[in-house]
Design an enzyme around this catalytic site. Structure first.
Site, PDB file in Angstrom:
ATOM      1  N   LYS A 219     -17.500 -20.026  13.615  1.00  0.00           N
ATOM      2  CA  LYS A 219     -18.718 -19.949  12.812  1.00  0.00           C
ATOM      3  C   LYS A 219     -19.928 -19.792  13.558  1.00  0.00           C
ATOM      4  CE  LYS A 219     -20.965 -24.177  10.728  1.00  0.00           C
ATOM      5  NZ  LYS A 219     -20.877 -25.801  10.419  1.00  0.00           N
ATOM      6  N   GLU A 225     -14.373 -20.639  24.545  1.00  0.00           N
ATOM      7  CA  GLU A 225     -12.916 -20.163  24.596  1.00  0.00           C
ATOM      8  C   GLU A 225     -12.630 -18.949  23.411  1.00  0.00           C
ATOM      9  OE1 GLU A 225     -14.388 -22.980  23.979  1.00  0.00           O
ATOM     10  OE2 GLU A 225     -13.168 -24.578  25.122  1.00  0.00           O
ATOM     11  N   GLY A 281     -16.972 -27.401  10.602  1.00  0.00           N
ATOM     12  CA  GLY A 281     -15.559 -26.612  11.316  1.00  0.00           C
ATOM     13  C   GLY A 281     -14.319 -27.455  10.690  1.00  0.00           C
ATOM     14  N   ARG A 282     -14.338 -28.786  10.950  1.00  0.00           N
ATOM     15  CA  ARG A 282     -12.882 -29.298  10.578  1.00  0.00           C
ATOM     16  C   ARG A 282     -12.566 -29.376   8.893  1.00  0.00           C
ATOM     17  NH1 ARG A 282     -16.280 -32.216  13.217  1.00  0.00           N
ATOM     18  NH2 ARG A 282     -17.470 -34.206  12.280  1.00  0.00           N
ATOM     19  N   GLU A 367     -12.543 -36.631  14.907  1.00  0.00           N
ATOM     20  CA  GLU A 367     -13.954 -35.856  15.312  1.00  0.00           C
ATOM     21  C   GLU A 367     -14.973 -36.423  14.186  1.00  0.00           C
ATOM     22  OE1 GLU A 367     -14.764 -31.688  17.556  1.00  0.00           O
ATOM     23  OE2 GLU A 367     -14.021 -31.581  15.647  1.00  0.00           O
ATOM     24  N   HIS A 398      13.838 -40.881  16.715  1.00  0.00           N
ATOM     25  CA  HIS A 398      14.557 -40.971  17.840  1.00  0.00           C
ATOM     26  C   HIS A 398      13.820 -41.120  19.169  1.00  0.00           C
ATOM     27  CE1 HIS A 398      18.509 -40.315  15.812  1.00  0.00           C
ATOM     28  NE2 HIS A 398      17.569 -39.822  14.986  1.00  0.00           N
ATOM     29  N   LYS A 518     -18.819 -29.481  27.136  1.00  0.00           N
ATOM     30  CA  LYS A 518     -19.010 -28.164  27.253  1.00  0.00           C
ATOM     31  C   LYS A 518     -20.274 -27.687  28.248  1.00  0.00           C
ATOM     32  CE  LYS A 518     -18.545 -27.047  22.366  1.00  0.00           C
ATOM     33  NZ  LYS A 518     -19.292 -26.590  21.321  1.00  0.00           N
TER      34      LYS A 518
HETATM   35  C1  G6Q Z   1     -15.293 -28.951  14.124  1.00  0.00           C
HETATM   36  C2  G6Q Z   1     -15.880 -28.781  15.116  1.00  0.00           C
HETATM   37  C3  G6Q Z   1     -15.515 -27.795  16.462  1.00  0.00           C
HETATM   38  C4  G6Q Z   1     -15.532 -26.265  15.893  1.00  0.00           C
HETATM   39  C5  G6Q Z   1     -15.270 -25.741  17.281  1.00  0.00           C
HETATM   40  C6  G6Q Z   1     -15.229 -24.139  16.878  1.00  0.00           C
HETATM   41  O1  G6Q Z   1     -15.786 -29.553  13.039  1.00  0.00           O
HETATM   42  O2  G6Q Z   1     -17.247 -28.274  14.833  1.00  0.00           O
HETATM   43  O3  G6Q Z   1     -13.958 -27.966  16.417  1.00  0.00           O
HETATM   44  O4  G6Q Z   1     -14.622 -25.843  14.807  1.00  0.00           O
HETATM   45  O5  G6Q Z   1     -15.826 -26.034  18.187  1.00  0.00           O
HETATM   46  O6  G6Q Z   1     -16.316 -23.691  16.375  1.00  0.00           O
HETATM   47  P1  G6Q Z   1     -16.801 -22.280  16.186  1.00  0.00           P
HETATM   48  O7  G6Q Z   1     -16.094 -21.941  14.865  1.00  0.00           O
HETATM   49  O8  G6Q Z   1     -18.323 -22.050  16.095  1.00  0.00           O
HETATM   50  O9  G6Q Z   1     -16.248 -21.325  17.096  1.00  0.00           O
END
Ligand code: G6Q
Length: 554
Positions: A219, A225, A281-282, A367, A398, A518
């Site tokens: 996003k 990462e 994001g989620r 989250e 199991h 972070k």
């Molecule tokens: C989700 C969070 C988080 C996000 C990641 C990736 O709700 O905001 O998990 O999706 O940190 O972020 P980017 O899409 O900006 O790389």
């Protein structure tokens, strides 16, 4: 993070949770319910198992094996009313900026709105924009799937690697695994998320660069990462095809809201698929973040997935709370979290394709509702988001089910199963479903000392073989794991999370809790990399670990 009162235009005016009449009544009622066994509740009401069920859009929920009575339900539903759940649902669907700490609308529901609907954010109907991106994704997917889109050397794409993390990874991975049956089998899909180089190295180790397409899903397009993996991927590609920088355009596309950063990376913004700040994001697996899903299952199946989501959105928005699946699921988890001190919820899909579903739900739920401060900035004096975890059945039986059956903790369970299997093989499916029903039965009713004795068990062994029972569970039964069914299931939990967050009065749509780690990592990276001994100013433990690492890596 408390927001100045003047800015809290959308904060609902609700009394503190523990002052609500229904909350207090629930506290008193919970005392009475503590000693009530599910055996008694079922014996007293022979129709309980038929009565305490609800159905929507082909999802059937049996919630009869919960430690509740009609009075419990009445009070929980009153809690939902008193908490302003109805107006809050309406506020979300209207596009109000209910994510007050980030001043954003929360409109994942717009991602699956039919073309003719109108949802206005800042004076603009966002639905046409959503469909424009979907059309662009479909055109691209068709070109890749048909072999028309070729790599730099003219070969069609055979390998697709999604690079993303968190919300830009967990949804795509889960959906790919869940819908593998519908996927184009001559395309290979891999997902790289971890900054651990092993993730990337293993993902591409058997791939030819000239047949590989990377989707950089981010996003913000600034996530450490993802950008590290994206740069490594670019180096790998250029080395593999011996190509020039210009070849990047044929092997990289981006899913992002940040066109400037995408262009800076060298990806043609014509090959960028956008989304918006009102998609968390989620909550983004059905936005352009789902490009890998669409490439795997094709645009038509992707549209079925969206229709599934939408069916449950409509149900959540319009169904009376007593028949509203996400509301019921949400209220039941509040019941155990706050009145029975339950710490966790187990998600137990009896469907191998849903093997990543618990991991996906971990992010969605934890989250979202892992918060200890209310919308008004006050510290809560009650428990909020439980730990969600799980594994597909029957494997879990199991391993950890022992603790659920006979341990000292109360673990409410959601069993998820499908009437039809996509892989009918002999007696497998009947056996699988028999296990679902058997587990919920055993958890609820257990086995008394009398029953154990009657089986001829010696006295000394009896206590070990007794099952107390009274372990609550929900059973969610659907027809078949189609794209539409997956959409319904995800939307069910999204809105369950919304219900919980509303009751707990937290903002389910921010995630400030991930910031600190972070920021500290950014500070430590140069300390690990510096040629000269850095001057460390952490605590003695962190300083020592850094020194030890530096010394040993030499
Ligand atoms: C989700 C969070 C988080 C996000 C990641 C990736 O709700 O905001 O998990 O999706 O940190 O972020 P980017 O899409 O900006 O790389």
């Amino acid at each position: 993070m408390a927001t100045p009162v003047a800015e809290q235009t959308q904060a609902p005016r609700i009394a503190p949770l523990t002052n609500l009449k229904s909350w207090r009544a629930l506290q008193a009622h919970a005392q009475q319910m503590r000693g009530v066994h599910l055996r008694t509740l079922f014996a007293d009401d022979p129709k309980r198992g038929e009565r305490l069920t609800a159905e929507a859009a082909g999802l059937f929920l049996d919630y009869s094996k919960n430690r509740i009575t009609d009075e419990t339900l009445r009070l929980l539903l009153e809690l939902a009313e008193e908490s302003g759940l109805k107006p809050r649902i309406e506020a979300m669907f209207r596009g109000e900026k209910i994510n007050i700490t980030e001043k954003r609308a929360v409109l994942h529901v717009a991602l699956r709105a039919p073309k003719d609907e109108s949802i206005v954010v800042d004076g603009e109907n966002v639905v046409p924009q959503v469909h424009e991106v979907l059309d662009k994704m479909a055109a691209f997917s068709n070109r890749v799937r048909s072999g028309e889109w070729t790599g730099h050397t003219g070969k069609p794409i055979r390998n697709i690697v999604n690079i993303g993390i968190g919300g830009s990874d967990l949804g795509p991975v889960m959906a790919y695994e869940a819908l593998r049956h519908f996927s184009k089998r001559d395309l290979n899909f891999r997902f790289v998320s971890n900054v651990d180089g092993t993730d990337f190295a293993e993902a591409v180790h058997d791939f030819e660069a000239e047949e590989t397409l990377f989707i950089v899903s981010s996003k913000t397009f600034t996530t450490l990462e993802t950008m590290t993996n994206a740069h490594t991927a670019r180096t790998w590609l250029l080395k593999g095809i011996g190509g020039h920088q210009s070849s990047v355009a044929k092997h990289f596309v981006a899913v992002s809201t940040n066109a400037a950063e995408v262009a800076k990376f060298g990806i043609d913004t014509a090959n960028m698929f956008g989304f918006w700040d009102w998609v968390g994001g989620r909550y983004s697996m059905d936005s352009a973040i789902g490009l890998s899903t669409m490439l795997a299952i094709g645009p038509e199946n992707f549209h079925d997935l969206l229709e599934g989501f939408h069916a449950i959105d409509e149900h959540f928005r319009t169904a009376p709370f007593e028949r509203n699946l996400p509301v019921l699921l949400g209220l039941l988890s509040v019941w155990y979290t706050d009145f029975f001190d339950a710490q966790t919820v187990a998600i137990l899909p009896y469907e191998q394709y849903l093997k990543r579903f618990p991991a996906y739900l971990q992010q969605l739920t934890m989250e979202s509702n892992g918060k200890h401060v209310t919308l008004s900035g006050d510290t809560v004096n009650y428990a909020t988001g439980p730990v969600y975890w799980g594994e597909p059945g029957t494997n879990g039986q199991h391993s950890f089910y022992q603790l659920i059956h006979q341990g000292t903790r109360l673990i409410p369970c959601d069993f998820i199963a499908f009437v039809k299997t996509l892989n009918p093989l002999g007696r497998h499916h009947d056996m699988l479903l028999a296990n679902v029903f058997a587990q919920t039965e055993a958890l609820a009713f257990g086995k008394t000392p009398e029953q154990v004795k009657a089986e001829g068990t010696p006295d000394w062994l009896v206590p070990h073989r007794v099952f107390e029972g009274n372990r609550p569970s929900n059973t969610i039964l659907a027809g078949e794991l189609t794209p539409a069914a997956l959409g319904k299931l995800v939307a069910l939990y999204e809105h369950c999370v919304f219900t919980q967050g509303t009751i707990w009065q937290v903002n389910s749509f921010d995630q400030w809790g991930v910031e600190l780690g972070k920021a500290l990592a950014q500070r430590i990276i140069p300390e690990l990399e510096s040629e000269t001994e850095p001057k460390l100013a952490h605590d003695s433990s962190t300083n020592n670990l850094i020194r030890r690492y530096r010394k040993q890596k030499e």
